[in-house]
Scaffold this active site. Sequence first.
Site, PDB file in Angstrom:
ATOM      1  N   HIS A   1       0.823  -1.220   0.000  1.00 48.47           N
ATOM      2  CA  HIS A   1       0.000   0.000   0.000  1.00 48.47           C
ATOM      3  C   HIS A   1       0.853   1.265   0.000  1.00 48.47           C
ATOM      4  O   HIS A   1       0.359   2.341  -0.316  1.00 48.47           O
ATOM      5  CB  HIS A   1      -1.050  -0.020   1.120  1.00 48.47           C
TER       6      HIS A   1
ATOM      7  N   ASP B   1       1.207  -7.679   2.223  1.00 48.39           N
ATOM      8  CA  ASP B   1       1.339  -6.236   1.985  1.00 48.39           C
ATOM      9  C   ASP B   1       2.809  -5.813   1.818  1.00 48.39           C
ATOM     10  O   ASP B   1       3.369  -5.136   2.676  1.00 48.39           O
ATOM     11  CB  ASP B   1       0.677  -5.493   3.161  1.00 48.39           C
TER      12      ASP B   1
ATOM     13  N   SER C   1       4.074   2.161   8.451  1.00 51.02           N
ATOM     14  CA  SER C   1       3.860   1.169   7.408  1.00 51.02           C
ATOM     15  C   SER C   1       5.134   1.001   6.610  1.00 51.02           C
ATOM     16  O   SER C   1       5.767   1.978   6.227  1.00 51.02           O
ATOM     17  CB  SER C   1       2.725   1.601   6.486  1.00 51.02           C
TER      18      SER C   1
END
Length: 725
Positions: free
Chosen positions: A92, A228, A660
């Site tokens: 992402h 991810d 992230s």
Amino acid sequence: MNSKITSSLLFKTTIILLLVGYTSVSFAKKGMWMPPNLGLKESDLKKMGLKIPVSKLYNDNQTGINQAVVIFDKGCTGEVISSNGLILTNHHCGYSAVQKISSATKDYFANGFWAKNQQEEIPCPGLTVTFVRKMVNVTDLILYEIYPAMKNEERDSIVDARIRGLEKGYRFATHLDAQIKPFFNGNEYWVTVSETYTDVRLVGFPQNGIGAFGGDTDNWMWPRHTGDFSLFRVYANSANKPATYAKNNRAYKTTNFLTINAKGIKEGDFTMVYGFPGTTQNYISSYQLAQIQNIIDPIRIQARTLRLEAMTKNMNADRAVFLKYTAKRASIANGWKKWQGELKGLQQNRVLDKKREQETRFMTWLNLHLLDSAVSGKASEILQSMDATCNAANSSIKTEEYIKEAVLSIELIQQGQLLEKIRKAISNLKGLALKDSLASLKASYLAFEKDFDPATDAQVFNALMPLYFKNCTGKIANEFTNQYQQYRADFGRWSNGIYSRSLLANKNELVAYLESDKPSLETITNDPALKLYNSIAEYRAKKINPVLNTYNQSMRYWNRLYTYNTLLMGDRSDFAPDANFTQRLTYGVVKGIDPESEAEYSFQTFLDEAILKDNPNVEEFKVPEKLKTLQAKKDFGKWGENKRMPIAFIASNHTSGGNSGSPVLNAYGELIGTNFDRVWEGTMSDLYYDANICRNITLDVRYTLFIIEKMGNASWLFKEMKIKK
Ligand code: ARG
Ligand code: ASP
């Protein structure tokens, strides 16, 4: 020692323990620590399980792990995993860079992308990777002779000038970038010296069925089965320095890259997350927390529920609308879902009460220490003043939130600002200057228009305008309310009127208008979207902004004093500053959620569970056929565990948005995974971290290696990595 002092000391210690929040759980410590200060945490880190000296985690002679932890793009973290500048981050985090190089014929979301060699890696215009070379505490150089209770007006100009001067000095001395930021609400200042590389290329990107598996439905949730991750490479000039893209640039060379440990993890293992958390407010007062809990979060959730409903209906009905709105929807839904979890956590855990108790302890402490020389002037006024300041602004804060989340989230009205720029250009410029300006405004319009569907936006208007008028009626006596009344409070008629007449909703007309020889000023001035936008802008400028400016200035002052005095209550090394997108290290252990609570979760997820969620009819849950075959044959290469393929695990590290893509490290500083999310129950951790509830979610590096090898056929990349198995 005289007995009065002894009892006061004892009392002080008790308060400190309460304040600092030592809980009985020893498996986690809240806080995002400054890497250069880790020496102060060494004994605690060792007790928790760290097996290497903290000087390996951070040093500024270019040999520390800190050199392998980078800012990826504008708001994520990444890590260097080879001597050739290979970067691992989240799927992402690479998403928008990949969208820019994707097309109908090169649909990397549907098919994934895997370079077969360095020549095939794809340049990503605009994408950057930033290395932090050094961080230094410069508080003494910024705050000398500035006393804590000094007024903003006096202090700001001095502090700003010193910051600018010192940044310049650092840039001159290092030939690198330097940025100074405030910490602890302006009680500490640090400089970050960094180097930003601008030639970054895509190496590997799993298809959405792996990298975005579970989509918005599983977002912020555990158990989770999302692969991810994505891979990029940093390129440099022949001197290994940043350079704009050139075919001849070569892979960035470094000795500072992470060793990958693929031996697996078990519950209780020590872990660290090294990265760039964006914003937390763990020192927030009860008054501001009450604003978030009672005003801001509920308005955002309410408005976004309506907005998402309107969008989703049209997206489901029309694939073209889906393709325009999927990225927008993901980002609206990301906040919408997080705030719901946050609200639930704040309520269930009575966080407001806890903040109030903390403030009572603060006052008790203060009364005992008012005469201490370190305590600031005005200390006893802090809480009362915050209370009064918040009360005076709450109604404006509420209106502002409705304006932002309801009125200005209607894209046609928000883009009224583009019409305003066009109007200004037409009334102020002539000849070539006007032509140039209109050409660039046309480009901005077309970029916006590409992902805009007027019919969907009109439905957002119909859903959100009533929300605004229901909650903020009669506040705007101008064009805005006039129009509302003109259409007799009939929102459908109102939107019909606007969307049929505004140039913004009529691409061909607006483009023809911008290309015409003499665009008429009257046409643009009378555009209903421009009128709406300007009426809102004027209302904000006159009625809302003055209140909010006073509020922000005042709260900045009281927050600084509150934090200043709070820090006196304990040992400074027990306080970690709130996140501000600087490099931080946080530590905890691999751990499921307390089995005595409602949610009885394991700490690890597996591929066979993902396949149970497979649903070929739902975009978010389509498992690629090949992945199903690999599971059926249990063909996991070297990466499986007891005939199962691990995907993700949770641990008690205190993380936030920006973390992230962060490397998750074991006790030896080796890479065991990539951080990508938090669990629903614990999203309140930006405001209040509770080690019993809050968990970060990590993609297990074994799944990353498995996907690279078996789905990407890209095991050529293993040769440049250092993998322990
Ligand atoms: N919740 C994660 C974070 O805050 C992941 C967001 C991306 N995924 C999504 N479904 N929108 O950024
Ligand atoms: N998903 C977040 C990010 O993109 C991480 C988090 O908020 O826990 O940074």
